[in-house]
Design a protein around this motif. Structure first.
Motif, PDB file in Angstrom:
ATOM      1  N   ALA A 294       1.722  18.244 -12.269  1.00  0.00           N
ATOM      2  CA  ALA A 294       2.057  17.664 -11.179  1.00  0.00           C
ATOM      3  C   ALA A 294       0.645  16.710 -10.424  1.00  0.00           C
ATOM      4  N   ILE A 295       0.839  15.835  -9.577  1.00  0.00           N
ATOM      5  CA  ILE A 295      -0.324  15.413  -8.928  1.00  0.00           C
ATOM      6  C   ILE A 295      -0.805  16.125  -7.732  1.00  0.00           C
ATOM      7  N   ASP A 296      -1.906  16.414  -7.925  1.00  0.00           N
ATOM      8  CA  ASP A 296      -2.703  17.440  -6.754  1.00  0.00           C
ATOM      9  C   ASP A 296      -3.177  16.424  -5.725  1.00  0.00           C
ATOM     10  N   SER A 297      -4.139  15.394  -6.099  1.00  0.00           N
ATOM     11  CA  SER A 297      -4.739  14.713  -5.381  1.00  0.00           C
ATOM     12  C   SER A 297      -4.954  13.093  -5.717  1.00  0.00           C
ATOM     13  N   ILE A 298      -5.161  12.274  -4.835  1.00  0.00           N
ATOM     14  CA  ILE A 298      -5.385  11.099  -5.191  1.00  0.00           C
ATOM     15  C   ILE A 298      -6.818  10.526  -4.332  1.00  0.00           C
TER      16      ILE A 298
ATOM     17  N   HIS B 142     -11.565  -6.826   7.230  1.00  0.00           N
ATOM     18  CA  HIS B 142     -12.327  -6.437   6.058  1.00  0.00           C
ATOM     19  C   HIS B 142     -11.657  -6.857   4.735  1.00  0.00           C
ATOM     20  N   SER B 143     -12.088  -7.664   4.041  1.00  0.00           N
ATOM     21  CA  SER B 143     -11.674  -8.044   2.609  1.00  0.00           C
ATOM     22  C   SER B 143     -12.175  -6.805   1.815  1.00  0.00           C
ATOM     23  N   THR B 144     -11.454  -5.946   1.221  1.00  0.00           N
ATOM     24  CA  THR B 144     -12.027  -5.028   0.310  1.00  0.00           C
ATOM     25  C   THR B 144     -11.204  -4.774  -1.212  1.00  0.00           C
ATOM     26  N   VAL B 145     -11.592  -4.206  -1.974  1.00  0.00           N
ATOM     27  CA  VAL B 145     -10.923  -3.901  -3.162  1.00  0.00           C
ATOM     28  C   VAL B 145     -10.990  -2.314  -3.128  1.00  0.00           C
ATOM     29  N   ILE B 146      -9.756  -1.797  -3.682  1.00  0.00           N
ATOM     30  CA  ILE B 146      -9.537  -0.369  -3.487  1.00  0.00           C
ATOM     31  C   ILE B 146      -9.318   0.119  -5.097  1.00  0.00           C
ATOM     32  N   PHE B 147      -9.792   1.012  -5.396  1.00  0.00           N
ATOM     33  CA  PHE B 147      -9.653   1.581  -6.654  1.00  0.00           C
ATOM     34  C   PHE B 147      -9.772   3.262  -6.799  1.00  0.00           C
ATOM     35  N   GLY B 148      -8.999   3.637  -7.749  1.00  0.00           N
ATOM     36  CA  GLY B 148      -9.207   5.355  -7.903  1.00  0.00           C
ATOM     37  C   GLY B 148      -8.400   5.870  -8.930  1.00  0.00           C
ATOM     38  N   ASP B 149      -8.138   7.094  -9.034  1.00  0.00           N
ATOM     39  CA  ASP B 149      -7.275   7.565  -9.941  1.00  0.00           C
ATOM     40  C   ASP B 149      -6.516   8.924  -9.125  1.00  0.00           C
ATOM     41  N   ALA B 150      -5.964   9.642  -9.984  1.00  0.00           N
ATOM     42  CA  ALA B 150      -4.983  11.044  -9.451  1.00  0.00           C
ATOM     43  C   ALA B 150      -5.545  12.276 -10.279  1.00  0.00           C
ATOM     44  N   ARG B 151      -5.537  13.279  -9.751  1.00  0.00           N
ATOM     45  CA  ARG B 151      -5.792  14.495 -10.380  1.00  0.00           C
ATOM     46  C   ARG B 151      -4.768  15.458 -10.488  1.00  0.00           C
ATOM     47  N   PRO B 152      -4.328  15.810 -11.909  1.00  0.00           N
ATOM     48  CA  PRO B 152      -2.872  16.545 -11.914  1.00  0.00           C
ATOM     49  C   PRO B 152      -3.467  18.173 -11.792  1.00  0.00           C
ATOM     50  N   THR B 153      -2.257  18.891 -11.647  1.00  0.00           N
ATOM     51  CA  THR B 153      -2.404  20.408 -11.585  1.00  0.00           C
ATOM     52  C   THR B 153      -2.299  20.637 -13.091  1.00  0.00           C
ATOM     53  N   ALA B 154      -2.555  21.992 -13.365  1.00  0.00           N
ATOM     54  CA  ALA B 154      -2.156  22.600 -14.566  1.00  0.00           C
ATOM     55  C   ALA B 154      -0.840  22.403 -14.926  1.00  0.00           C
ATOM     56  N   ARG B 155       0.101  22.351 -14.135  1.00  0.00           N
ATOM     57  CA  ARG B 155       1.536  22.025 -14.508  1.00  0.00           C
ATOM     58  C   ARG B 155       1.863  20.794 -14.677  1.00  0.00           C
TER      59      ARG B 155
ATOM     60  N   ALA C 135       0.943  -1.273  -0.010  1.00  0.00           N
ATOM     61  CA  ALA C 135       0.059   0.110  -0.187  1.00  0.00           C
ATOM     62  C   ALA C 135       0.893   1.175  -0.032  1.00  0.00           C
ATOM     63  N   THR C 136       1.931   1.110   0.698  1.00  0.00           N
ATOM     64  CA  THR C 136       2.747   2.464   0.932  1.00  0.00           C
ATOM     65  C   THR C 136       3.510   2.647  -0.509  1.00  0.00           C
ATOM     66  N   GLU C 137       3.969   1.476  -1.129  1.00  0.00           N
ATOM     67  CA  GLU C 137       4.543   1.609  -2.524  1.00  0.00           C
ATOM     68  C   GLU C 137       3.428   2.152  -3.763  1.00  0.00           C
ATOM     69  N   LEU C 138       2.252   1.705  -3.445  1.00  0.00           N
ATOM     70  CA  LEU C 138       1.316   2.071  -4.516  1.00  0.00           C
ATOM     71  C   LEU C 138       0.949   3.564  -4.218  1.00  0.00           C
ATOM     72  N   LEU C 139       0.930   4.051  -3.104  1.00  0.00           N
ATOM     73  CA  LEU C 139       0.549   5.629  -2.676  1.00  0.00           C
ATOM     74  C   LEU C 139       1.895   6.182  -3.459  1.00  0.00           C
ATOM     75  N   ALA C 140       2.958   5.835  -3.142  1.00  0.00           N
ATOM     76  CA  ALA C 140       4.046   6.800  -3.741  1.00  0.00           C
ATOM     77  C   ALA C 140       4.026   6.292  -5.187  1.00  0.00           C
ATOM     78  N   LYS C 141       3.805   5.589  -5.761  1.00  0.00           N
ATOM     79  CA  LYS C 141       3.758   5.473  -7.241  1.00  0.00           C
ATOM     80  C   LYS C 141       2.676   6.245  -7.842  1.00  0.00           C
ATOM     81  N   VAL C 142       1.651   6.217  -7.533  1.00  0.00           N
ATOM     82  CA  VAL C 142       0.649   7.095  -7.964  1.00  0.00           C
ATOM     83  C   VAL C 142       0.622   8.475  -7.725  1.00  0.00           C
ATOM     84  N   ALA C 143       1.251   8.812  -6.609  1.00  0.00           N
ATOM     85  CA  ALA C 143       1.601  10.431  -6.477  1.00  0.00           C
ATOM     86  C   ALA C 143       2.542  10.752  -7.496  1.00  0.00           C
TER      87      ALA C 143
END
Length: 227
Positions: free
Chosen positions: A112-116, A97-110, A69-77
């Motif tokens: 860079a990754i603003d949020s996940i 709890h067995s879960t599945v997590i999915f999502g994406d990232a939003r970049p800034t105008a420049r 999870a730590t590696e995934l967060l850093a990679k997506v960022a």
């Protein structure tokens, strides 16, 4: 209010019924801050006023899922790539709890990754139902296989004059020699015998005599009951 899924999600088989609780989350990369929906707090077993930090997030991971999870967060960022992965959450009460997590990232105008942002779907109840269904199916299959094997053994015992152990050994020998599952051989043999009218020479006469002898013997010993 608890978030709930609409139509069953594709790719998750029979685990999704449409009634699963889901939680929404967002991570602001530059500020290192988190936002949870009320259902995400519920999933994690946390009071709604709990301040969510990255350290707290990681403490709620299953020990085996924490490093990925730590590696995934850093990679997506860094890359902003969409993600989807299975994930186990250990809530504040210690429940898994067995879960599945999915999502994406939003970049800034420049760029860079603003949020996940993304969703966590709790599949725990669905997995339990699925496991029960699979278990029941396995029991039914085992019962059906056992019935066919016993019938096939009986046919071999009659045809070759074998005892039960020898009849089973003969089935197993054919299974190993021809690399075919033993239950498949047994089921095929039973199916053929059920649809054929051929009888080995003398078998019917011998069976008639045997049944008659057993019936007469039972009558003398009192083991048979009149209808």
């Amino acid at each position: 209010m608890t978030d709930r899924l609409g139509p069953p999600a594709t790719g998750l088989g029979g685990l999704i019924t449409g009634a699963e609780t889901i939680g929404r989350f967002m991570y602001a990369v530059a500020e290192h801050t988190w936002w949870f929906s009320p259902s995400m707090y519920l999933l994690c077993g946390l009071p709604l006023d709990t301040e969510i930090t990255t350290n707290l997030m990681m403490s709620l991971k299953h020990p085996d899922d924490g490093p990925p999870a730590t590696e995934l967060l850093a990679k997506v960022a860094q890359t902003g790539e969409p993600f989807c992965c299975p994930h186990r959450i250990i809530d504040a009460a210690g429940r898994e709890h067995s879960t599945v997590i999915f999502g994406d990232a939003r970049p800034t105008a420049r760029g860079a990754i603003d949020s996940i942002q993304g969703f966590a779907i709790d599949l725990t109840a669905g997995q339990q139902r699925y496991s029960l269904q699979i278990g029941a199916a396995a029991v039914r299959a085992a019962t059906e296989h056992r019935s066919a094997i016993e019938q096939a053994k009986g046919a071999l015992m009659l045809a070759y004059g074998l005892n039960p152990q020898a009849a089973f050994a003969l089935l197993r020998w054919h299974s190993q020699r021809y690399n075919t599952k033993l239950n498949e051989i047994a089921e095929s043999l039973v199916a053929v015998l059920q649809r054929t009218d051929r009888v080995l020479p003398g078998t019917r006469d011998a069976m008639d005599r045997l049944l008659q002898d057993l019936s007469v013997r039972g009558q003398h010993t009192g083991t048979t009951r009149p209808r």
